[in-house]
Design a protein around this motif. Structure first.
Motif, PDB file in Angstrom:
ATOM      1  N   MET A   1      93.162   9.173  -4.468  1.00  0.00           N
ATOM      2  CA  MET A   1      93.220   9.361  -5.913  1.00  0.00           C
ATOM      3  C   MET A   1      92.073  10.238  -6.409  1.00  0.00           C
ATOM      4  O   MET A   1      91.478   9.987  -7.457  1.00  0.00           O
ATOM      5  CB  MET A   1      93.247   8.004  -6.615  1.00  0.00           C
TER       6      MET A   1
ATOM      7  N   PRO B   1      90.359  12.732  -8.450  1.00  0.00           N
ATOM      8  CA  PRO B   1      90.795  13.160  -9.780  1.00  0.00           C
ATOM      9  C   PRO B   1      90.941  14.682  -9.898  1.00  0.00           C
ATOM     10  O   PRO B   1      90.256  15.443  -9.223  1.00  0.00           O
ATOM     11  CB  PRO B   1      89.691  12.639 -10.696  1.00  0.00           C
TER      12      PRO B   1
ATOM     13  N   GLU C   1      94.651  17.967 -13.940  1.00  0.00           N
ATOM     14  CA  GLU C   1      96.003  17.568 -14.333  1.00  0.00           C
ATOM     15  C   GLU C   1      96.056  16.083 -14.692  1.00  0.00           C
ATOM     16  O   GLU C   1      96.784  15.681 -15.611  1.00  0.00           O
ATOM     17  CB  GLU C   1      96.996  17.876 -13.217  1.00  0.00           C
ATOM     18  N   ASP C   2      95.287  15.259 -13.966  1.00  0.00           N
ATOM     19  CA  ASP C   2      95.211  13.845 -14.310  1.00  0.00           C
ATOM     20  C   ASP C   2      94.689  13.676 -15.734  1.00  0.00           C
ATOM     21  O   ASP C   2      95.231  12.899 -16.530  1.00  0.00           O
ATOM     22  CB  ASP C   2      94.281  13.095 -13.346  1.00  0.00           C
ATOM     23  N   LYS C   3      93.630  14.389 -16.059  1.00  0.00           N
ATOM     24  CA  LYS C   3      93.071  14.307 -17.407  1.00  0.00           C
ATOM     25  C   LYS C   3      94.086  14.747 -18.448  1.00  0.00           C
ATOM     26  O   LYS C   3      94.241  14.098 -19.499  1.00  0.00           O
ATOM     27  CB  LYS C   3      91.806  15.160 -17.519  1.00  0.00           C
TER      28      LYS C   3
ATOM     29  N   ARG D   1      97.340  14.613 -18.418  1.00  0.00           N
ATOM     30  CA  ARG D   1      98.353  13.580 -18.636  1.00  0.00           C
ATOM     31  C   ARG D   1      97.819  12.450 -19.506  1.00  0.00           C
ATOM     32  O   ARG D   1      98.475  11.995 -20.451  1.00  0.00           O
ATOM     33  CB  ARG D   1      98.860  13.013 -17.306  1.00  0.00           C
TER      34      ARG D   1
ATOM     35  N   TYR E   1      90.249   8.946 -16.532  1.00  0.00           N
ATOM     36  CA  TYR E   1      90.873   9.962 -15.683  1.00  0.00           C
ATOM     37  C   TYR E   1      90.035  10.325 -14.476  1.00  0.00           C
ATOM     38  O   TYR E   1      90.373  11.223 -13.724  1.00  0.00           O
ATOM     39  CB  TYR E   1      91.247  11.207 -16.489  1.00  0.00           C
TER      40      TYR E   1
ATOM     41  N   GLY F   1      93.213   6.662 -13.961  1.00  0.00           N
ATOM     42  CA  GLY F   1      94.353   7.411 -14.464  1.00  0.00           C
ATOM     43  C   GLY F   1      95.215   6.536 -15.349  1.00  0.00           C
ATOM     44  O   GLY F   1      96.377   6.271 -15.047  1.00  0.00           O
TER      45      GLY F   1
ATOM     46  N   GLN G   1      98.874   7.198 -13.207  1.00  0.00           N
ATOM     47  CA  GLN G   1      98.398   7.803 -11.963  1.00  0.00           C
ATOM     48  C   GLN G   1      99.487   7.701 -10.889  1.00  0.00           C
ATOM     49  O   GLN G   1      99.696   6.636 -10.304  1.00  0.00           O
ATOM     50  CB  GLN G   1      97.121   7.096 -11.506  1.00  0.00           C
TER      51      GLN G   1
ATOM     52  N   TYR H   1     101.578   4.290 -11.865  1.00  0.00           N
ATOM     53  CA  TYR H   1     102.375   5.021 -12.851  1.00  0.00           C
ATOM     54  C   TYR H   1     103.429   4.118 -13.495  1.00  0.00           C
ATOM     55  O   TYR H   1     104.273   3.528 -12.820  1.00  0.00           O
ATOM     56  CB  TYR H   1     103.055   6.185 -12.134  1.00  0.00           C
TER      57      TYR H   1
END
Length: 350
Positions: A132, A134, A137-139, A141, A178, A193, A271, A296
Motif C-alpha cells: 500500500m 501511497p 492517485e490515492d490522495k 481519490r 492518504y 486510504g 484503498q 475499498y
C-alpha cells in the motif's frame, strides 16, 4: 513476501518526497524498543539521502495498568510521551516526525501538530507498507470524496444484514488519510486510504449490524455470527447476539466508563490495495491491521474518544469496526452501494 532493506529504504524515500522532505527540513524518528528496527533504519537512511537534518527520540515503553493486549490501539490517551516535556519539545522542533511507536489519540500529539510539525505514523510490517505504498492517485481519490463529505449534513448507512443508521453531520471536520504528510500540521498513516468525520454530539441514531466476516479491531477478529448494536442519542445502548456480542459487551464494560459507548468517527474505505482478507494472514501483533480500516468500499465506524477534533471524550477504549456490503449515503448522494464505491466519480478506481 519479504521486503529487503534496500527496497524499504527506497519506499521511504518516495513517501518522504511526497511529504515534501528536502535539505531545508529536520526529521525526527520517534521510536521505542518495540519499534520495527527495519522501519527505523529505512526512515533514517531515506531522510538523510534527501538531505534532511535527522535525529532520533527514543522513549521507554509505556503500559497502563488497565490496558489489555499488545495492540497499539487497545488503550488510548496516555503514552510514553505523557508528562515528558523535554521529549515533547524535541519533537515539536522537527518539521516532520516519523512515528514508529504510536502517539495517536494522545493530547501530546495534538499539541505537536498545532506547532505545524507533520507526523507520519508507520507501524505496519514492511510487506504491508510495500503493498500500500501511497501515490498521488490515492490522495486524489480521497480528496474527491472529502469534497462531498465536508458539505454533507447527514450520513445514512443501510445493509441487507439489518443496519439502519443515521448520523447528522457538521459539528466536526472531515479527516482524510492518504498515506503522506504534505501540509503543515498534518498527521497521516502509511498505509491508509480512507476518510471519516464524526456525528454531531448526541444525534446519531439507529442500528448497526455486524455480519459474518465483518472485522472488529483491536480484537483483530472476523465476526462469525451477527452482532447488533442499538444506538440512541449518539451512544451504543445495547449490544446483542450470541457469544461474540457477549464478548464485546464485557470488553467495553471492563473500562467502567460510559464514554466508551459514544459513536466516534464514521466513514468509508477508498484503498483498492487494502484487502479484507489480509488480516487472516498475519499474527495479531503484526501492526494495526490497516487493511481492515482502508479496504475499498467498507463502512468504518468507531466508538470512544473524539479529542483529536476538539471533542471532550477522552476515554481509553477505542473500537474500530469495518462492515462490508453496506449502502452509504451522504445527504442525497449514494457514495457506496453494497460495498462498491459509486460516487463521486473521481473517488472510484479507474
Amino acid at each position: 513476501m519479504a521486503v529487503n532493506q534496500s527496497q524499504l529504504g527506497q519506499m521511504f524515500e518516495q513517501v518522504l518526497r511526497l511529504s515534501k522532505v528536502d535539505a531545508s527540513q529536520s526529521v525526527a524518528i520517534l521510536k521505542s524498543h518495540y519499534s520495527d528496527a527495519r522501519t527505523v533504519q529505512a526512515a533514517t537512511d531515506a531522510a538523510l539521502r534527501l538531505g534532511a537534518k535527522v535525529y532520533s527520540v527514543e522513549l521507554p515503553s509505556f503500559n497502563h495498568p488497565t490496558a489489555m493486549g499488545n495492540d497499539m490501539t487497545a488503550y488510548c490517551g496516555d503514552t510514553a510521551l505523557t508528562g515528558n516535556i523535554a521529549a515533547q519539545k524535541a519533537l515539536e522542533a522537527a518539521d516532520l516526525i516519523v512515528d514508529t511507536m504510536m502517539l495517536l489519540h494522545s493530547p501530546e500529539q495534538e499539541q505537536i501538530l498545532k506547532t505545524g510539525t507533520r507526523i507520519l505514523l508507520a507501524v505496519e510490517p514492511p510487506e504491508v507498507l510495500a503493498r500500500m505504498l501511497p501515490t498521488e492517485e490515492d490522495k486524489a481519490r480521497v480528496m474527491a470524496a472529502a469534497a462531498v463529505l465536508e458539505k454533507a449534513r447527514m450520513m445514512t448507512v443501510k445493509s441487507s444484514a439489518g443496519s439502519d443508521f443515521r448520523a447528522p453531520l457538521g459539528q466536526y471536520p472531515t479527516v482524510t488519510e492518504y498515506g503522506y504528510v504534505d501540509e503543515p500540521g498534518r498527521w497521516d498513516h502509511w498505509p491508509s486510504g480512507f476518510l471519516f468525520t464524526w456525528p454531531n454530539e448526541e444525534q446519531a441514531e439507529g442500528v448497526l449490524v455486524l455480519d459474518v466476516g465483518d472485522i472488529l479491531l483491536p480484537f483483530k477478529t472476523y465476526a462469525r455470527e451477527r452482532i447488533t448494536l442499538e444506538i440512541e442519542k449518539g451512544f451504543v445502548t445495547r449490544i446483542h447476539g450470541g457469544f461474540e456480542a457477549e464478548y464485546l459487551r464485557d470488553y467495553m464494560a471492563y473500562f467502567n466508563d460510559p464514554e466508551v459507548y459514544g459513536i466516534s468517527h464514521i466513514g468509508w474505505g477508498l484503498q483498492p490495495r487494502a484487502q479484507w482478507t489480509a488480516m487472516g494472514l498475519h499474527d495479531k501483533n503484526d501492526g494495526m491491521c490497516m487493511d481492515a480500516r482502508a479496504f475499498y468500499g467498507n463502512f468504518l465506524f468507531s466508538t470512544g474518544p473524539n479529542t483529536e477534533v476538539g471533542g471532550t471524550r477522552k476515554t481509553p477504549c477505542h473500537m474500530d469496526i469495518a462492515l462490508r456490503r453496506c449502502d452509504i449515503r451522504v445527504d442525497d448522494l449514494q457514495v457506496v452501494a453494497e460495498g462498491e464505491v459509486v460516487a463521486p466519480a473521481a473517488s472510484r478506481v479507474r
